[in-house]
Design an enzyme around this catalytic site. Structure first.
Site, PDB file in Angstrom:
ATOM      1  N   ARG A  22      37.555  31.833  31.170  1.00  0.00           N
ATOM      2  CA  ARG A  22      37.092  31.726  29.703  1.00  0.00           C
ATOM      3  C   ARG A  22      37.725  32.870  29.052  1.00  0.00           C
ATOM      4  NH1 ARG A  22      32.766  30.822  32.764  1.00  0.00           N
ATOM      5  NH2 ARG A  22      34.279  32.525  34.269  1.00  0.00           N
ATOM      6  N   THR A  23      37.813  34.141  29.295  1.00  0.00           N
ATOM      7  CA  THR A  23      38.892  34.573  28.144  1.00  0.00           C
ATOM      8  C   THR A  23      39.837  34.493  27.663  1.00  0.00           C
ATOM      9  OG1 THR A  23      37.206  36.733  29.085  1.00  0.00           O
ATOM     10  CG2 THR A  23      39.382  36.821  27.976  1.00  0.00           C
ATOM     11  N   HIS A  50      35.131  45.335  27.509  1.00  0.00           N
ATOM     12  CA  HIS A  50      36.033  43.948  27.003  1.00  0.00           C
ATOM     13  C   HIS A  50      35.202  43.447  25.860  1.00  0.00           C
ATOM     14  CE1 HIS A  50      36.671  39.599  27.958  1.00  0.00           C
ATOM     15  NE2 HIS A  50      36.004  39.229  28.626  1.00  0.00           N
ATOM     16  N   LYS A  95      58.278  44.024  40.198  1.00  0.00           N
ATOM     17  CA  LYS A  95      59.371  44.459  40.343  1.00  0.00           C
ATOM     18  C   LYS A  95      59.123  46.114  40.134  1.00  0.00           C
ATOM     19  CE  LYS A  95      61.148  40.652  38.458  1.00  0.00           C
ATOM     20  NZ  LYS A  95      62.862  40.373  37.858  1.00  0.00           N
ATOM     21  N   ARG A 118      44.862  41.675  29.832  1.00  0.00           N
ATOM     22  CA  ARG A 118      43.777  41.872  31.679  1.00  0.00           C
ATOM     23  C   ARG A 118      44.642  42.127  32.304  1.00  0.00           C
ATOM     24  NH1 ARG A 118      38.384  38.444  33.367  1.00  0.00           N
ATOM     25  NH2 ARG A 118      38.016  39.047  31.676  1.00  0.00           N
TER      26      ARG A 118
HETATM   27  N1   CP Z   1      33.398  36.660  30.765  1.00  0.00           N
HETATM   28  C1   CP Z   1      34.772  36.751  31.179  1.00  0.00           C
HETATM   29  O1   CP Z   1      34.839  37.417  30.974  1.00  0.00           O
HETATM   30  O2   CP Z   1      34.567  35.643  31.968  1.00  0.00           O
HETATM   31  P1   CP Z   1      36.268  35.342  32.724  1.00  0.00           P
HETATM   32  O3   CP Z   1      36.337  36.965  33.939  1.00  0.00           O
HETATM   33  O4   CP Z   1      35.796  34.138  33.349  1.00  0.00           O
HETATM   34  O5   CP Z   1      37.263  35.384  31.798  1.00  0.00           O
END
Ligand code: CP
Length: 311
Positions: free
Chosen positions: A59-60, A138, A89, A110
């Site tokens: 999703r993100t 998040h 590396k 991320r």
């Molecule tokens: N909600 C969320 O962060 O989903 P993903 O891990 O798929 O990005």
């Protein structure tokens, strides 16, 4: 006049004031309407977004990339950055930041380490958006969660919101609880005692005037709640498979559980789910988690356009 978010990083949801959060949600609603009318937008034409993901995501990453495409911009992307970028590396986050800033106008990262987004942002001279830093935060998920709750319940003030699952390691609930502290809400934290919301965060929320209840009794909490925010027991955060198995399946929402909950309860989940929401919930009007995920595109469009000074 450009928005105060132009050129800014988003590392913690606490980086945004309540008016700034409201501006993002208002802008997101405008983008949702424009997309529904079939408008093609060119607001970010000529701008490049870099998405760099050291942890899995559907999703993100894809909603950020979709958002940038919808705004007329372009993307460069590294999935599986742990093995496929020069981090493999031994390149540091700081050196990586200098390179990404040379190639893109905004960076979405991320990473499994708490504080990694801050380290990237400190070394990059373009805006950095935290797409999840381990068990930390998040913040863009919190924005789309707020947007969804407003949409589903018509507002945020006066709501009782139950957060259920691994609240200790869940970055989504950390950011969402902080965000909700701007409104007049009651938060019910439902978890096994070992996976409780960090005590420091609970103290901070109470100091800000949020009413907080902590329990391990999900059904009792859902009998009072307007919103049930269900989260996954995250296998990747446990030190051993045995420890994970101790908590796996501890809370499962079924259609019967929803029928016994407060009438009109809205069921949310940041997704992915494993076994904590049974598929028989999906057909109920209470199940808002797929609408919630779709809202991520509008909210991330708003955020990108604002930090890039395009609105
Ligand atoms: N909600 C969320 O962060 O989903 P993903 O891990 O798929 O990005």
């Amino acid at each position: 006049m450009t928005h105060s978010l132009k050129g800014r990083d988003l590392i913690s949801i606490a980086d945004l004031s309540k008016p700034e959060i409201q501006d993002v949600l208002t802008q997101a609603a405008q983008f949702e309407q424009r997309l529904a009318r079939g408008e093609t937008m060119h607001l970010c034409e000529g701008r490049i977004l870099a998405t760099v993901f050291y942890e899995p995501s559907t999703r993100t990453r894809l909603s950020f990339e979709s958002a940038m495409h919808r705004l007329g911009g372009r993307i460069i992307s590294v999935a599986e950055a742990r093995t496929s970028s020069s981090a493999a590396k031994g390149e540091t986050i700081e050196d990586s930041a200098r390179m990404l800033a040379a190639y893109a106008d905004v960076i979405v990262q991320r990473h499994p380490a708490v504080g990694s987004a801050r380290a990237l942002a400190d070394a990059a001279d373009v805006p950095v958006i935290n797409a999840g830093d381990g068990t930390g935060e998040h913040p863009t998920q919190a924005l789309l969660d707020l947007y969804t709750i407003e949409r589903e319940k018509g507002g945020l003030d006066g709501l009782q919101i139950a957060m259920v699952g691994d609240l200790k390691n869940g970055r989504t609930v950390h950011s969402l609880a902080k965000a909700l502290a701007h409104w007049r809400v009651t938060l019910d934290f439902v978890s096994p005692p070992e996976l409780a919301m960090p005590a420091r965060l609970v103290d901070e929320l109470q100091e800000q005037g949020v009413r907080v209840h902590q329990t391990d009794d999900m059904q009792a909490a859902l009998a009072e709640a307007d919103v049930a925010y269900i989260t996954r027991i995250q296998q990747e955060r446990f030190v051993s498979p045995d420890e994970y198995l101790r908590y796996k399946g501890v809370y499962v929402i079924t259609a019967e559980v929803v029928r016994q909950a407060k009438p009109g309860i809205v069921v949310l989940h940041p997704l992915p789910r494993v076994d904590e929401i049974a598929t028989d919930v999906d057909a109920l009007p209470n199940a808002a988690y797929f609408r919630q995920a779709r809202n991520g595109v509008y909210v991330r469009m708003a955020l990108l356009a604002m930090v890039l000074g395009a609105v």
